[in-house]
Design an enzyme around this catalytic site. Structure first.
Site, PDB file in Angstrom:
ATOM      1  CB  THR A   1      -0.678   0.020   1.264  1.00  0.00           C
ATOM      2  OG1 THR A   1      -0.111   0.324   2.361  1.00  0.00           O
ATOM      3  CG2 THR A   1      -1.605  -1.004   1.654  1.00  0.00           C
ATOM      4  CG  ASP A   2       1.697   5.753  -1.127  1.00  0.00           C
ATOM      5  OD1 ASP A   2       2.709   5.818  -0.253  1.00  0.00           O
ATOM      6  OD2 ASP A   2       1.884   6.374  -2.318  1.00  0.00           O
ATOM      7  CD1 TRP A   3       2.120   8.288   5.210  1.00  0.00           C
ATOM      8  CD2 TRP A   3       4.062   7.461   5.186  1.00  0.00           C
ATOM      9  NE1 TRP A   3       2.872   8.756   6.480  1.00  0.00           N
ATOM     10  CE2 TRP A   3       4.015   8.197   6.375  1.00  0.00           C
ATOM     11  CE3 TRP A   3       5.015   6.735   4.841  1.00  0.00           C
ATOM     12  CZ2 TRP A   3       4.801   8.092   7.243  1.00  0.00           C
ATOM     13  CZ3 TRP A   3       6.085   6.635   5.844  1.00  0.00           C
ATOM     14  CH2 TRP A   3       6.197   7.516   7.007  1.00  0.00           C
ATOM     15  CD  GLU A   4      -1.415   7.844   8.335  1.00  0.00           C
ATOM     16  OE1 GLU A   4      -0.664   9.100   7.763  1.00  0.00           O
ATOM     17  OE2 GLU A   4      -1.608   8.100   9.658  1.00  0.00           O
ATOM     18  CG  ASP A   5      -3.007   5.678   0.673  1.00  0.00           C
ATOM     19  OD1 ASP A   5      -3.685   6.417   0.998  1.00  0.00           O
ATOM     20  OD2 ASP A   5      -2.100   5.506  -0.100  1.00  0.00           O
TER      21      ASP A   5
END
Ligand code: BGC
Length: 763
Positions: free
Chosen positions: A308-312
């Site tokens: 995933t991307d950051w905090e997504d």
């Protein structure tokens, strides 16, 4: 095939240069049997808690002393936080840097300590460490920083891209980090988007060729690291132009424009993919099963890790509002197809996933699929053989090995957009190159900044901290002084937010020194992601005012743009006699610009995007015929400031003839083209040859032009030469209304420079 390549290199490398650390203590013998048998046996020995830990990625900031976004200095691991994360929660992956660079020694300390914690958990599976080393080793002190991707694309030279990626891999791996969150394979089709400069520009073919080269550079060199294709997919084409806002892209257009670069890099063996943080057609991509499973896995056959991307995952319930809480967000993203969650702070994801499996909402078999992929990636990277320990510090490479590649890439990227007098028939000399005499006044808000040359993801995320600049690298004013001599150069500093009084000061100084030219460095200071959102694509008003005021002095202006996206400036363009686009050329950019200006290098960069003339009327080169029609029904609505592929050199090369081997082709044929090039001047020119196709009639409205082939050739002074190019007919394809890739028979033409030639494709 590629996978084998990365393993072979890793094993040769381990065997040659590094005694295996920590292997004896691993529960399973990594050297025996096939990879999948090994991975299966590790998986079988793992508990559910081990597995959900493997699917969790935290930031270094979350296990260091201090606050996650502001660690105490000197940065070090917090023993209690590290134990909780790495042993109790069995977290399988850590990323990034605590928002600043570290020396190779510091990296070794971090990585060794982290892997020692990993050895304390039951499974002893090593931690997979990842960073964003996007234009060199971003987070390594004294690393060699080359051009950002947009500048690399302007070289149109994929072997140079491969070489620079390989150099990055050596430096990153030397720190003990086996995984890179690069390249960005989103397209730069909207310059408002603040990550435009992280792309290879607007065209799918160019982005595919460059992307493949970068993946090969990272993964297939002597010291390979894993590449990550970002951000799958359709990121960067939002309605608002702002980062992480809604995009509306029909599936046909997704496949036509935004998929090819990812597909090419997947076929090249990329080991991981990061998910688009945004939403497409109302669905956050992190919950999109069609995109992350049906398309990515079943259709494209991607077998690597989806991160995933950051905090997504969290954003699904805090920003996107499609989930009511962390648990529901976790379930949705797992069902869509993610393997590893860049949490990156806290255990909300890990706890939610554990609960979901325990209560039966997610099967353990689904968890096993992801963990198997993660373990496979660790195995292929050699982590089980080394325990994830860094290679010996004594082997850390000398930066001088890599400087040549970065400097050459910077040089080849610099693009000369305008050079008044170059083509005039009168005896007037063109403005550039600067002759061997005459005084040069250097000013402008980017003239004295190494940060401006490097852009974001340099030392820190935003790239704005001067503390992390590479010592000894010159900004533009210094580089010009080095090249031309202190007696010829006068300079005046300006900050980014300079005021009218500062403009007056510069003008007074120009009037007093009476230079022959003003080199005016304009553009932007570094940014990335949401901090780079802008309300207006036009060049900042104070910079335009500066151009106007300097023009009043009567001294000729050489404008140099150091910026990550084309800012519109049509109202002041006529006031500048020569214009250079430098993009974000990195640490060697100051000298590269200076070499182009003084003329020791004949400029070869060509725009990888269309430069808009007005902020609200941007079109890409591959627009449709209807987009050429103006309000008065004439066909001059497409009128960019500079065309895609534009770039001058000091000795221009013209296409004097274009021939084909036949006038009609069958679907399975290959078209052979002969392009006759003539260098009209007295210097060798590194020329870009682009072949564009035109489909006369098609079931989906055809683009005015599509790039189908490109190559670079060296044409000697006054020389004529023939370039032979081959183009399979199938490369003229497009995606039709049934989402099939087709070539429809009929009339076509090919264009190179100003020459166009027609032919037919038969049924
Ligand atoms: C960016 C990614 C990056 C990740 C880790 C995110 O904010 O969108 O491109 O890889 O952070 O640093």
């Amino acid at each position: 095939m590629r996978r084998l390549c990365i393993e072979r290199n890793i094993l040769v490398w381990i065997a040659c240069s590094w005694s295996i650390v920590g292997c004896e203590s691993l529960p399973l013998d990594a050297s025996q049997g096939s990879n999948s048998a090994f991975v299966d046996s590790v998986l079988q020995s793992m508990t559910l808690e081990d597995k959900v830990g493997e699917m969790t990625q935290l930031t270094l900031g979350s296990i260091g002393v201090g606050k996650p976004y502001k660690l105490d200095e000197p940065q070090r691991l917090d023993t209690s936080k590290a134990f909780t994360a790495l042993v109790k929660y069995r977290v399988g992956s850590i990323l990034n840097c605590g928002n600043h660079q570290h020396t190779p020694e510091q990296w070794h300390e971090f990585i060794e300590a982290i892997q020692k914690y990993a050895q304390q958990k039951e499974s002893q599976v090593p931690v997979l460490y990842g960073v964003d080393a996007i234009h060199g080793p971003t987070y390594t002190t004294n690393g060699v920083m080359g051009p950002q991707q947009i500048g690399l694309a302007a070289t149109w030279n994929d072997s140079l891209v491969r070489e620079n990626a390989e150099n990055t891999a050596v430096q990153v791996f030397g720190c003990g980090i086996p995984w890179n969150f690069s390249p960005v394979l989103d397209l730069g089709r909207d310059p408002r988007w603040p990550r435009f400069w992280e792309t290879f520009g607007e065209d799918p073919l160019l982005a595919s060729r460059m992307g493949v080269a970068m993946v090969e550079g990272y993964q297939n060199g002597e010291v390979p690291i894993a590449a990550t294709l970002k951000h799958f997919f359709g990121y960067g084409f939002t309605l608002s132009g702002k980062d992480r806002t809604p995009a509306w892209i029909p599936e046909r257009e997704l496949r036509e424009y935004f998929l090819p670069s990812f597909k090419a890099a997947i076929d090249a063996g990329a080991m991981s993919i990061m998910v688009n943080s945004g939403e497409i057609n109302g669905i956050p991509v992190h919950t999109n099963k069609f995109m992350l499973t049906d398309l990515l896995r079943d259709e494209l056959g991607f077998e690597g890790v989806v991160v995933t991307d950051w905090e997504d995952v969290k954003y699904l319930y805090t920003r996107h509002m499609v989930a009511k809480d962390y648990k529901e967000a976790t379930r949705m993203s797992i069902e869509a197809g993610i393997d590893l969650c860049m949490v990156p702070i806290g255990f909300g994801f890990t706890n939610s996933l554990l609960d979901l499996v325990k209560e039966g909402s997610i099967s353990e078999a689904r968890i096993d699929e992801s963990v198997r992929r993660i373990l496979m990636m660790k195995k292929q990277l050699g982590l089980f053989e080394t325990g994830g320990m860094p290679p010996p510090l004594e082997d850390y490479p000398d930066r001088r090995e890599f400087e040549g590649g970065a400097a050459q890439a910077a040089l080849e990227s610099i693009t000369l957009l305008k050079n008044e007098g170059q083509h005039s028939t009168d005896a007037a000399q063109p403005v550039l190159p600067l002759g061997g005499t005459g005084k040069v006044f250097v000013t402008g808000p980017t003239a004295h900044s190494l940060n401006a040359l490097n852009g974001g993801w340099t030392g820190t995320w935003q790239g704005t901290d001067t503390l992390h600049n590479t010592p000894g690298m010159p900004h533009l004013a210094e580089a010009l002084t080095n090249r031309l001599g202190a007696n010829r150069v006068v300079d005046q500093r300006l900050s980014m937010d300079f005021k009218t009084a500062d403009i007056d000061r510069v003008v007074r100084s120009i009037q007093q020194t009476r230079p022959d030219h003003v080199v005016l460095a304009l553009g932007e200071m570094p940014y990335t992601e949401m901090p780079g959102n802008e309300e207006d694509l036009a060049l900042y008003p104070n910079q335009k005012a500066l151009v106007r005021a300097i023009h009043q002095t009567g001294v000729s202006i050489i404008g140099v743009f150091i910026e990550g996206r084309p800012r519109t400036f049509n109202d002041v363009e006529p006031l500048m006699d020569a214009i250079v686009m430098a993009y974000l050329p990195g640490d060697f950019g100051g000298d590269a610009i200076a070499q182009v200006l003084e003329g020791s290098y004949n400029p070869s960069g060509r725009l990888p995007f269309t430069w808009p003339r007005h902020p609200s009327s941007h079109l890409t080169y591959d627009h449709k015929h209807t987009e050429e029609i103006s309000a008065d029904s004439s066909t001059n609505a497409f009128n960019p400031q500079y065309q895609f592929g534009h770039g001058l050199s000091y000795s221009s090369v013209e296409v004097t003839e274009l021939r084909l081997d036949q006038t009609a082709y069958a679907m399975s044929d290959t078209i052979h083209l002969m392009v006759l090039l003539t260098n009209m001047g007295n210097r060798s020119t590194n020329e870009l040859v682009c072949v564009f196709s035109q489909d006369s009639v098609a079931s989906i409205t055809p683009s005015v032009d599509r790039l189908r082939y490109f190559d670079r050739v060296m044409v000697g002074p006054h020389e004529s030469m023939t370039l032979n190019a081959s183009l399979p007919v199938e490369d003229l394809s497009f995606i039709n209304a049934d989402l099939q890739e087709v070539v429809e028979p009929g009339a076509f033409s090919l264009r190179v420079g100003s020459k166009t030639i027609a032919f037919n494709v038969n049924e």
